[in-house]
Design a protein around this motif. Structure first.
Motif, short mmCIF file in Angstrom:
data_model
loop_
_atom_site.label_atom_id
_atom_site.label_comp_id
_atom_site.label_asym_id
_atom_site.label_seq_id
_atom_site.Cartn_x
_atom_site.Cartn_y
_atom_site.Cartn_z
N LEU A 1 0.83 -1.20 0.00
CA LEU A 1 0.00 0.00 0.00
C LEU A 1 0.86 1.25 0.00
O LEU A 1 1.99 1.24 0.47
CB LEU A 1 -0.90 0.05 1.24
N ASP A 2 0.29 2.35 -0.51
CA ASP A 2 0.95 3.64 -0.38
C ASP A 2 0.91 4.06 1.09
O ASP A 2 0.05 3.60 1.85
CB ASP A 2 0.23 4.69 -1.23
N ALA A 3 1.80 4.96 1.47
CA ALA A 3 1.82 5.46 2.84
C ALA A 3 0.50 6.17 3.13
O ALA A 3 -0.07 6.84 2.27
CB ALA A 3 2.99 6.41 3.03
N VAL A 4 0.00 5.99 4.35
CA VAL A 4 -1.25 6.62 4.75
C VAL A 4 -1.00 7.39 6.05
O VAL A 4 -0.27 6.93 6.92
CB VAL A 4 -2.39 5.58 4.91
N LYS A 5 -1.57 8.57 6.14
CA LYS A 5 -1.43 9.38 7.35
C LYS A 5 -2.52 9.02 8.34
O LYS A 5 -3.59 8.56 7.96
CB LYS A 5 -1.49 10.86 7.00
N GLY A 6 -2.22 9.23 9.63
CA GLY A 6 -3.20 8.91 10.65
C GLY A 6 -2.88 9.60 11.96
O GLY A 6 -1.93 10.38 12.08
N THR A 7 -3.71 9.27 12.96
CA THR A 7 -3.61 9.85 14.29
C THR A 7 -3.72 8.74 15.33
O THR A 7 -4.54 7.82 15.17
CB THR A 7 -4.76 10.86 14.53
N ILE A 8 -2.91 8.82 16.39
CA ILE A 8 -3.03 7.88 17.50
C ILE A 8 -4.38 8.13 18.18
O ILE A 8 -4.64 9.25 18.64
CB ILE A 8 -1.88 8.03 18.51
N ALA A 9 -5.23 7.12 18.24
CA ALA A 9 -6.57 7.25 18.81
C ALA A 9 -6.62 6.86 20.28
O ALA A 9 -7.39 7.41 21.05
CB ALA A 9 -7.56 6.41 18.01
N TRP A 10 -5.80 5.87 20.66
CA TRP A 10 -5.75 5.42 22.05
C TRP A 10 -4.43 4.72 22.31
O TRP A 10 -3.78 4.25 21.39
CB TRP A 10 -6.92 4.51 22.41
N VAL A 11 -4.04 4.67 23.57
CA VAL A 11 -2.81 3.99 23.98
C VAL A 11 -3.11 3.20 25.25
O VAL A 11 -3.74 3.71 26.18
CB VAL A 11 -1.66 5.00 24.27
N GLN A 12 -2.65 1.93 25.26
CA GLN A 12 -2.82 1.09 26.45
C GLN A 12 -1.60 0.18 26.54
O GLN A 12 -1.51 -0.82 25.83
CB GLN A 12 -4.11 0.28 26.34
N GLY A 13 -0.65 0.56 27.38
CA GLY A 13 0.59 -0.20 27.51
C GLY A 13 1.39 -0.12 26.22
O GLY A 13 1.63 0.97 25.70
N ASP A 14 1.79 -1.29 25.69
CA ASP A 14 2.55 -1.35 24.43
C ASP A 14 1.64 -1.34 23.20
O ASP A 14 2.12 -1.34 22.08
CB ASP A 14 3.42 -2.61 24.38
N ARG A 15 0.33 -1.37 23.41
CA ARG A 15 -0.60 -1.39 22.28
C ARG A 15 -1.25 -0.03 22.10
O ARG A 15 -1.47 0.70 23.06
CB ARG A 15 -1.67 -2.45 22.50
N PHE A 16 -1.56 0.28 20.84
CA PHE A 16 -2.19 1.56 20.54
C PHE A 16 -3.01 1.45 19.27
O PHE A 16 -2.77 0.59 18.42
CB PHE A 16 -1.15 2.68 20.42
N GLY A 17 -4.00 2.31 19.16
CA GLY A 17 -4.86 2.34 17.99
C GLY A 17 -4.53 3.53 17.13
O GLY A 17 -4.20 4.60 17.63
N VAL A 18 -4.64 3.35 15.83
CA VAL A 18 -4.38 4.41 14.87
C VAL A 18 -5.63 4.57 14.00
O VAL A 18 -6.16 3.59 13.49
CB VAL A 18 -3.17 4.08 13.96
N SER A 19 -6.07 5.80 13.86
CA SER A 19 -7.18 6.12 12.96
C SER A 19 -6.59 6.70 11.69
O SER A 19 -5.86 7.69 11.74
CB SER A 19 -8.10 7.14 13.64
N PHE A 20 -6.89 6.08 10.54
CA PHE A 20 -6.36 6.54 9.26
C PHE A 20 -7.13 7.77 8.78
O PHE A 20 -8.33 7.87 8.98
CB PHE A 20 -6.47 5.45 8.19
N ASP A 21 -6.43 8.68 8.11
CA ASP A 21 -7.08 9.85 7.52
C ASP A 21 -7.93 9.46 6.32
O ASP A 21 -8.97 10.06 6.07
CB ASP A 21 -6.04 10.89 7.06
#
Length: 123
Positions: free
Chosen positions: A62-82
């Motif tokens: 895939l081409d690079a996609v921009k996003g934002t960290i949505a949540w963080v819990q320990g070593d895991r985190f969620g990313v919301s894509f633009d």
């Protein structure tokens, strides 16, 4: 108390790697992608990050996609894509075009015999 799943977006559990480039940081970070949907992903890595951080994600095929960290819990985190992606493309084997990256011994005989002269002999 019971936790209720309120997200209605389909996601795939899988195990991929991705490269993240955080805005304002010089180095990229390799992370494990634990699940992936059209709108985001859950990743795991021993890094310091915070909700709201901006980043660029590089997933295979895939081409690079921009996003934002949505949540963080320990070593895991969620990313919301633009922008939405097709998660099936990220799961596809790299170089899946027929014969393009296959070793010669795994290609069909017809492809290997196109340079020979005359009919094939059976030995």
């Amino acid at each position: 108390m019971q936790s209720v799943e309120t997200r209605n977006v389909g996601r795939d559990s899988l195990f991929l790697f991705a490269e993240l480039e955080f805005e304002g940081r010089a180095d990229s970070v390799r992370v494990k992608v634990r699940n992936l949907s059209a709108g985001g992903m859950m990743a795991e890595a021993p890094i310091s990050t915070a909700r709201g951080e901006r980043l660029t994600i590089k997933l295979r095929n895939l081409d690079a996609v921009k996003g934002t960290i949505a949540w963080v819990q320990g070593d895991r985190f969620g990313v919301s894509f633009d922008t939405e992606i097709d998660p099936r493309v990220a799961r596809a084997p790299v170089g899946s075009a027929e014969g393009a990256s296959s070793p010669r011994f795994t290609r069909p005989i017809a492809a290997a015999s196109k340079h020979s002269e005359g009919p094939m002999r059976v030995v």
